[in-house]
Structure formats: C-alpha cells, structure tokens
Design an enzyme around this catalytic site. Structure first.
Site, PDB file in Angstrom:
ATOM      1  CE1 TYR A 478      18.023  35.902  87.376  1.00 39.90           C
ATOM      2  CE2 TYR A 478      17.754  37.834  88.776  1.00 39.90           C
ATOM      3  CZ  TYR A 478      17.889  36.469  88.641  1.00 39.90           C
ATOM      4  OH  TYR A 478      17.879  35.664  89.750  1.00 39.90           O
ATOM      5  CB  SER A 558      17.511  31.547  87.511  1.00 39.35           C
ATOM      6  OG  SER A 558      17.288  31.265  88.861  1.00 39.35           O
ATOM      7  CG  ASP A 642      18.689  23.754  88.869  1.00 36.73           C
ATOM      8  OD1 ASP A 642      18.956  24.136  90.019  1.00 36.73           O
ATOM      9  OD2 ASP A 642      18.331  24.521  87.970  1.00 36.73           O
ATOM     10  CG  HIS A 677      20.520  27.244  89.043  1.00 32.62           C
ATOM     11  ND1 HIS A 677      19.219  27.063  88.630  1.00 32.62           N
ATOM     12  CD2 HIS A 677      20.655  28.583  89.236  1.00 32.62           C
ATOM     13  CE1 HIS A 677      18.598  28.220  88.590  1.00 32.62           C
ATOM     14  NE2 HIS A 677      19.446  29.167  88.947  1.00 32.62           N
TER      15      HIS A 677
END
Length: 707
Positions: A478, A558, A642, A677
């Site tokens: 991430y 993301s 999203d 999302h």
C-alpha cells in the site's frame, strides 16, 4: 514488431502455448476516441485526450465500459481452469464467520455469516441462554446483495438503533432508526450522508455529517464543504440543526462523537487525511459554546474518553509515535496537557475498556499490547496468543471483560475473551477454516531499498518450498496515508498458497508502521521512496530465488493502485503481471474529484508549484506510459459506483495503456457494475473478482495450478 510476429516469436521460444497464442490473436481492444483537450500547467501545454471518459453519465462512457468488459470477460472465460478456481474459493470460503459480541440493554449482539451469504447478518440473544434471533439482515435490502450496512450505533441504554445503508458500494448513505426492543422502523430517515458517524445524544437525537448539495455528478463532483448536523427524533431532516461547519472556512472532513458518559460532544475537523482540529461542547450545560482544544491542523488528535471534567486525548503533537495526554475542560489548550502515556520508540494506538487504557504498540509491524489505568500506571503486558496482529481492545467503562481478535497470515481471525481485572484470556470463537496452518510458514525479512533504508517484509508460503526461482508470487503493498499493513488472514490467499504460491507484503515508507517519520518519508516530493521500496522488495524476492520476473505479480488497491501503476511504468520488465485496483492514476487531476483534494498531504497537487507539478507528472501512471513499450500482463480493476477514487482514473489509464502497449501480454480493464471502492462488496462479487485475478495471474505466468 507487429502482434503476429511477436506471438510467433513467443511460440518459438516456448513462452506460451498455442492456446495462449490464439487468445492473444483474438484480443481486439476497443477503439477509444481521442479528444482535443489541452491543459496548461505552469506554462506547459499537456494533452488529455481521454478527458471525455471522466463523464460517468455520458452514453459514450457507458458504451466504452460495455465494450471493454466484453473484451475482458471474453478473455477470462477462455482460461481453462477459471471455473476450478471459483469452485475452490467457494469451498474454502464456506465456513461460519462470527464477530465479537457486544452488549446493549438486555441483549448481546453479534454479526454472523453462515459461509457464502453476501452480507453478514446482525443477530442478538437475551441473556446467557437466550434464543438467537435475527436483528437486522442486510441481505434483505437488495436482491443481489450489493446494499450493505455501512455503520451503526445504539443509544447507551440500547433501546434505539441507528444504521446507515450503502447502495452499490457508494460512500453516500441513508440513515434509518429502529426501536430495538420491537425491531420496528421509526419514520425518521436521513438521506445522503457521507463520511459520517452516528453519535447519539441520549435518546433524543443524533449527530451526523454530510456535504453541501452537489452540482454535477453525485459520484464524481468535488466534495469540499463537510458539515455536522443534529437530528431530533420525530422531526424532518429539513429541520436538522447545523452544529459545525460554514461556507467561509469549509472543512473537507467533519466528524463527531459523544463521550460514553454523555457529557461532551467531541468534534474533529480536517482538510486532509492527516492533521485535524479538535473541539468540545459541554452537553451538561444548556447552550454551551463549542470550545477549541486544538485550532490548527498541524497534528492528529482524538479524544479517547472522559472522566469527570477531564478528557484523555490521543495525539501525535510533539510525539511522532503518539502519546496519551490529559486535560481539564476548563484548561483545554495544549500547554495545559499532562502526559498519561508517553511516546516510545514504537508506534502507539490506544483504546479504552473497563476504566483502563489498552496501548497497542507496533514493533516491526507486529502487535504488542500493554494495559494501563486511566492515570497512566502500567498494569501488565497482555499475553497474546502468538506473533501477529491483535485488535479490538475496547469496551464500555463498566464492562468487566472485552473481546479481541488475533490473526496472522497463516492464523484465521480468532476471537478471545479477556478479563480486564485478571488479564486472563480464553478462546471465544475459532473459525473452522479448511486450512492447516502447520503446513505453512510466515517469516519476516528486511531488505535494502535504493537509498539504503531497511524495509521489513513478511513472506508466506508452504513449508519446504524450493527456492528455485519458479514459484508464482503475489507481491502486495500500500505505502501511503500512514496506513500500517499488519499480518492478517485472507481466505482467498489460502488458495494461492495451497497451489504453491508465495505471498509477500512489504511495509513501505508512506505507511504508519514506524510512525509519522516513516509516513512522511513517502509523501509529496519523497513519494518516489515508496516506489523504490516496492521495486526493491520485488528484486529481493527474485535475488533470493523465491521467484523470477516471469512468475511475479504485483498488486495493490487505491493508493496501492497508484503504487502498481507507477511501478509497472517505471520498471515494465520487473513483473509478468500487474493488478492496479481502484487506483489513483491521474496525479494531475485527482484533486478535482469528490474528496480527492483531501489527499494533498500525501501527494501535493499540480497547483502547488511548478516543481510539484513536474514531480507528479514524472511518476503519474497515466502520464508515464510510453509508446511502443511492452508492459506486463495487466488487469486494471475498478467499479462504476466508486465515488472515492473515481473510475475515470482507471478508464483513462486503461485507454492509454492499450494505445501505448506493444507485445503479446494482454492489457485489460475489468469494470465491476453496481459496486464501489470496496466496502460492503457482496461475497459473491468478491469471489468472482478473486477468481479472475488468480486465473489471469496463473495463466499469464504459464502455470496451471490444477495439474
């Protein structure tokens, strides 16, 4: 070299089979129209030919989505072992999942999923031996399971229950109220709340947050002015009282909670995902003013609990690894704070239960927990069941016990009951997963990034794995917003591991594993550190013979989608497969959509300075794609609802990728319809998505996991 020659060469070199070659030949990407849009940034003109894909309501965009999905799913359905993967996933997923119990009024409540239900159901029972009954079943809210329970809260006495519903994964929610004893709906309804909690003030009403009415698309229009309202039960939403927020100094994020003793309303206000103002209102006094505790957004703060006229505050002010302080309602400002739990070398998270503070420390991304009284006196170190992640050390102030969960990459989430007075833990619920942890190992290593920084990574695989460079490996990360990736069990990954795969998770800079300094080392003009860390993680796995570039897949969602997009454009030869999911891929325009401007603390914006614009453009995945370049086999994933990272990011990136890419690797986009999302996604949809991800990865690595 044209496609036919490349495929012929691939066949000659044995890079893929005849069936794979035919699938490559059959790939005809939709012709994406290029517009004439030109933008000017700091005197430089820059084309944005796929700007029209930002219009999520346009018929042309809808037609493009349909045509892209047809190509993608036509490709996926030809993978010979795709159905076997789905059957395997359904089999391992089909076990009872039960959440930690919590008590309100005369009832004990808990969430449960019988295995393959799209949404978990909220149950309750009365007393120790009471009959279990369904309290609220979100599966009844829509036929396809795409309507989910997004948040919920009981009044202190448990007689009223407020819950927010998300449709198709949207961040916009409607709030409903139930009489908990009778399980009947009241007439009250709040429409179009977003990024909101539900904070009850006694049984009279509650606080919630939402934005000013939008102009343009509800899914993509800029949301900048968040406001806090109070709804009194029995009245119309039109009569709700504005409590905090104004048009002259708008905040992007406003939240509220009421302390357990019902004495104080706590308000947080922020313009970014890091740093916030902090306010309090004394609810014991009629018409009391909202008082500032911290009136700038330089640091991050929250109120843990109150005791009499004192507030306990969790903060990183002058403490990058966080601390707990105390202050009086009459002396709120930081110069009057006294330290209750000081900062240490390890990152602190804190919660309260039974008039105690539970301090959870991260040491190299592994959880350690200490118990303190409210004055900061250490009581004990909590004896955890193993090395991994523990969470949930919270309960009401009069509770004598709490429930916490423990998990690791090879330990399914297990719930323990903890006696607050004695410190004793006992097993409460252990899930019956078809996975034998004894057959696997999960170990932490440290690798060296480009600038010499040591970065931790946990690698999980079957015991006895042969390090011959041939193992299919999924590298996931991430690296942003101070988010810490701690060890956690994934039922989906059990299939990857069982079939001989390696799963690796590095703790990149930009995350919160080592506190504020680690986070900020991966922000703005240092964002490249995050990509360098990820690249170094991949190179470590290759150099140590866990895998090779031909057997490596990189994955992230993301901000992690940005990570994958930047990595595959900077090092297209590094991995065979890339999965940028719901990614932030247009770094020059991300702040123009929904709440995207709130991410500027991490990214900076193209409007800040010429230097910042050039830095962003240099790594922006959309703008870094180069013509006539062979990119990895790529499956971009996004969803049409999203409204956090709008799908236009993925649409534009996929269109440009298909234009620039050369070579035999497929470059596809998979667009989920009636989804957002990620939150609230139904089980069936998750299994479908994982099936296609694993099928795409193994097939393009030349691996049949069922042979």
């Amino acid at each position: 070299m044209d496609k036919k020659k490349l495929i012929a060469l691939g066949l000659a070199l044995g890079l893929f089979t005849g069936a794979q070659a035919q699938m490559q030949m059959d790939l005809n990407y939709p012709n994406t129209t290029k517009g004439e849009q030109i933008d000017t940034y700091w005197g430089e003109q820059l084309a944005d030919p796929y700007r029209w894909l930002e219009d999520d309501h346009a018929e042309e965009t809808k037609a493009w989505v349909e045509s892209q999905n047809k190509v993608t799913f036509d490709y996926l359905k030809k993978i010979p072992f795709r159905s076997q993967i789905r059957e395997k996933l359904e089999d391992v997923w089909n076990y009872e999942k039960v959440g930690a119990p919590f008590e309100y009024g005369d009832y004990t409540y808990f969430y449960k999923n019988d295995g393959l239900q799209n949404q978990s159901v909220l149950y309750r029972k009365k007393g120790e031996d009471g009959q279990e009954e369904v309290f609220l079943d979100p599966n009844q809210l829509s036929e396809d399971g795409t309507t989910s329970l997004a948040s919920a809260n009981f009044t202190k006495d448990g007689s009223l229950f407020a819950y927010a519903v998300s449709v198709a994964g949207s961040d916009w929610r409607d709030i409903y109220i139930m009489d908990a004893n009778e399980k009947t709906l009241l007439d009250d309804k709040i429409e179009d709340a977003k990024f909101t909690g539900i904070a009850w003030k006694g049984n009279e009403g509650f606080y919630y947050s939402t934005y000013e009415k939008l102009g343009g698309s509800k899914l993509s229009a800029l949301t900048n002015n968040h406001k806090l309202y109070y709804h009194k039960l029995g009245t119309s939403q039109e009569d709700d009282v504005l409590v905090f927020g104004d048009d002259e100094s708008p905040r992007r994020y406003v939240g509220a909670r009421v302390t357990e003793d019902q004495n104080f309303l706590i308000i947080t206000a922020a313009n970014s995902t890091t740093g916030n103002e902090l306010y309090v209102q004394d609810l014991r006094k009629n018409d009391s003013e909202i008082q500032p505790i911290v009136s700038d957004m330089e640091n991050t703060h929250s109120v843990l609990t109150s005791k009499g006229d004192e507030l306990l505050i969790f903060t990183d002010m002058d403490a990058p690894n966080n601390k707990v302080v105390q202050t009086s309602i009459d002396q709120l400002s930081p110069e009057n704070w006294t330290i209750v739990i000081p900062e240490t070398e390890n990152v602190l998270r804190a919660s309260t239960a039974g008039k105690n503070i539970f301090a959870s420390y991260l040491k190299d991304a592994i959880t350690h927990v200490k118990q303190f009284d409210l004055e900061g006196n250490e009581i004990r170190t909590v004896d955890l069941p193993g090395i991994g992640s523990a969470g949930g050390f919270s309960a009401k102030e009069d509770d004598e016990h709490l429930y916490y969960s423990f998990t690791s990459y090879i330990t399914p989430g297990t719930i323990y009951k903890y006696e607050i007075e004695s410190g004793e833990s006992e097993l409460h619920i252990k899930p019956d997963v078809k996975f034998n942890a004894e057959d696997y190992e999960s170990k932490q290593v440290f690798f060296t990034s480009k600038d010499g920084t040591k970065v931790p990574m946990i690698i999980t695989h079957k015991k006895g794995l042969e390090l011959d460079g041939s193992n299919p490996t999924l590298l996931y990360a991430y690296g942003g917003f101070g988010v810490s990736l701690t060890p956690s069990f994934s039922v989906a990954n059990t299939v990857w591991l069982e079939k001989g795969g390696v799963y690796a998770v590095p703790n990149l800079r930009g995350g919160g594993e080592y506190g504020k300094k680690w986070h900020e080392a991966g922000t703005k003009m240092q964002k490249q550190n995050v990509f360098d860390d990820f690249i170094a993680a991949a190179e470590y796995l290759i150099s140590e013979n866990y895998t090779s570039s031909e057997k490596l897949a990189i994955s992230g969602g993301s901000n992690g989608g940005l990570l994958v997009g930047a990595t595959m454009t900077q090092r297209p030869e590094l991995a065979k497969v890339a999965f940028p999911a719901v990614g932030v891929l247009d770094m020059l325009r991300y702040h123009q959509f929904t709440a995207g401007a709130g991410w500027a603390y991490d990214y900076g914006t193209a409007d800040d300075s010429k230097e910042m614009y050039e830095y962003l453009k240099n790594y922006s995945p959309l703008h870094s794609l180069e013509d006539d370049t062979e990119y990895p086999a790529t499956m971009v994933t996004t969803a049409d609802h999203d409204d956090r990272v709008v799908p236009a990011h993925s649409f534009k990136f996929a269109a440009r990728l298909q234009e620039a890419h050369t070579g035999s690797n497929p470059v596809l986009i998979r667009i989920e319809t009636n989804a957002g999302h990620g939150a609230g996604k139904p089980t069936s949809m998750i299994i479908d998505e994982v099936t296609d991800k694993f099928a795409f990865a193994w097939y393009n690595m030349g691996v049949n996991p069922f042979e």
